[in-house]
Design a protein around this motif. Sequence first.
Motif, PDB file in Angstrom:
ATOM      1  N   HIS A   7     -51.396  63.231  -3.595  1.00  0.00           N
ATOM      2  CA  HIS A   7     -51.960  64.193  -2.644  1.00  0.00           C
ATOM      3  C   HIS A   7     -52.238  65.525  -3.332  1.00  0.00           C
ATOM      4  O   HIS A   7     -51.684  65.823  -4.384  1.00  0.00           O
ATOM      5  CB  HIS A   7     -51.051  64.419  -1.423  1.00  0.00           C
ATOM      6  CG  HIS A   7     -49.669  64.919  -1.707  1.00  0.00           C
ATOM      7  ND1 HIS A   7     -48.582  64.090  -1.939  1.00  0.00           N
ATOM      8  CD2 HIS A   7     -49.166  66.188  -1.790  1.00  0.00           C
ATOM      9  CE1 HIS A   7     -47.492  64.815  -2.140  1.00  0.00           C
ATOM     10  NE2 HIS A   7     -47.815  66.109  -2.068  1.00  0.00           N
ATOM     11  N   GLU A  54     -52.148  67.287   1.808  1.00  0.00           N
ATOM     12  CA  GLU A  54     -50.936  67.710   2.511  1.00  0.00           C
ATOM     13  C   GLU A  54     -51.127  69.161   2.925  1.00  0.00           C
ATOM     14  O   GLU A  54     -51.427  70.016   2.084  1.00  0.00           O
ATOM     15  CB  GLU A  54     -49.746  67.573   1.547  1.00  0.00           C
ATOM     16  CG  GLU A  54     -48.418  68.060   2.094  1.00  0.00           C
ATOM     17  CD  GLU A  54     -47.281  67.897   1.060  1.00  0.00           C
ATOM     18  OE1 GLU A  54     -47.446  68.348  -0.098  1.00  0.00           O
ATOM     19  OE2 GLU A  54     -46.245  67.316   1.412  1.00  0.00           O
ATOM     20  N   HIS A  79     -50.288  72.738  -4.642  1.00  0.00           N
ATOM     21  CA  HIS A  79     -49.871  71.819  -5.720  1.00  0.00           C
ATOM     22  C   HIS A  79     -50.678  70.538  -5.693  1.00  0.00           C
ATOM     23  O   HIS A  79     -51.367  70.238  -4.724  1.00  0.00           O
ATOM     24  CB  HIS A  79     -48.360  71.532  -5.665  1.00  0.00           C
ATOM     25  CG  HIS A  79     -47.865  70.796  -4.438  1.00  0.00           C
ATOM     26  ND1 HIS A  79     -47.372  71.439  -3.331  1.00  0.00           N
ATOM     27  CD2 HIS A  79     -47.768  69.475  -4.156  1.00  0.00           C
ATOM     28  CE1 HIS A  79     -46.989  70.545  -2.426  1.00  0.00           C
ATOM     29  NE2 HIS A  79     -47.231  69.333  -2.895  1.00  0.00           N
ATOM     30  N   GLU A 130     -46.346  68.260  -8.651  1.00  0.00           N
ATOM     31  CA  GLU A 130     -45.301  67.430  -8.052  1.00  0.00           C
ATOM     32  C   GLU A 130     -45.447  66.026  -8.633  1.00  0.00           C
ATOM     33  O   GLU A 130     -46.570  65.531  -8.775  1.00  0.00           O
ATOM     34  CB  GLU A 130     -45.485  67.385  -6.524  1.00  0.00           C
ATOM     35  CG  GLU A 130     -44.464  66.489  -5.809  1.00  0.00           C
ATOM     36  CD  GLU A 130     -44.649  66.468  -4.274  1.00  0.00           C
ATOM     37  OE1 GLU A 130     -45.582  67.111  -3.755  1.00  0.00           O
ATOM     38  OE2 GLU A 130     -43.845  65.789  -3.610  1.00  0.00           O
TER      39      GLU A 130
END
Length: 134
Positions: A7, A54, A79, A130
């Motif tokens: 994502h 997200e 991110h 991430e």
Amino acid sequence: MLGRVNHVAIAVPDLSSAAESYRSTLGAVVTEPQALPEHGVTVVFVTLPNTKVELLEPLGEASPIAAFLEKNPAGGMHHICYEVADIIAARNRLRQAGARVLGDGNPKIGAHGKPVLFLHPKDFQGTLIELEEV
Ligand SMILES: C[C@H](C(=O)O)C(=O)SCCNC(=O)CCNC(=O)[C@H](O)C(C)(C)COP(=O)(O)OP(=O)(O)OC[C@H]1O[C@@H](n2cnc3c(N)ncnc32)[C@H](O)[C@@H]1OP(=O)(O)O
Ligand SMILES: [Co+2]
């Protein structure tokens, strides 16, 4: 080491208004809000054919996205999440290469029930990364 993009995340000041904007204006499918107290955020996912977006808003007093939103009050890209097959192997390799793994270095369970870790943005071209084990 890196697999698919799981994502791309956008920090927002108002999650319900952001979700509504993606639903109504962009015509996207958006999941229901999910509070993640251990991560200091509430999230929804915009479901796309090839990946997810997200949307996250701060939750609680010590949210890791609070300072980011102070600097970017309208919100902004926060991110990118890459999938990895073995998050401990990835962490060890990254540490050996001198990259800063955030927090205590132990994976937490992320929004999809899978282990996640974060890497310092200053070590990767100004982008917070991430990693999610899938
Ligand atoms: C669970 C769920 C999931 O998907 O499963 C999630 O995603 S949870 C998503 C939320 N969780 C996280 O983000 C956890 C990991 N993040 C963190 O630990 C923190 O956000 C952090 C250490 C990256 C930054 O914290 P902070 O903003 O309070 O700290 P600082 O203000 O000192 O920031 C240090 C420098 O990094 C810059 N900086 C901060 N955040 C970002 C960002 N997202 N992208 C690019 N640069 C960034 C700041 O502008 C500053 O630069 P300069 O010095 O030049 O001004
Ligand atoms: Co994320």
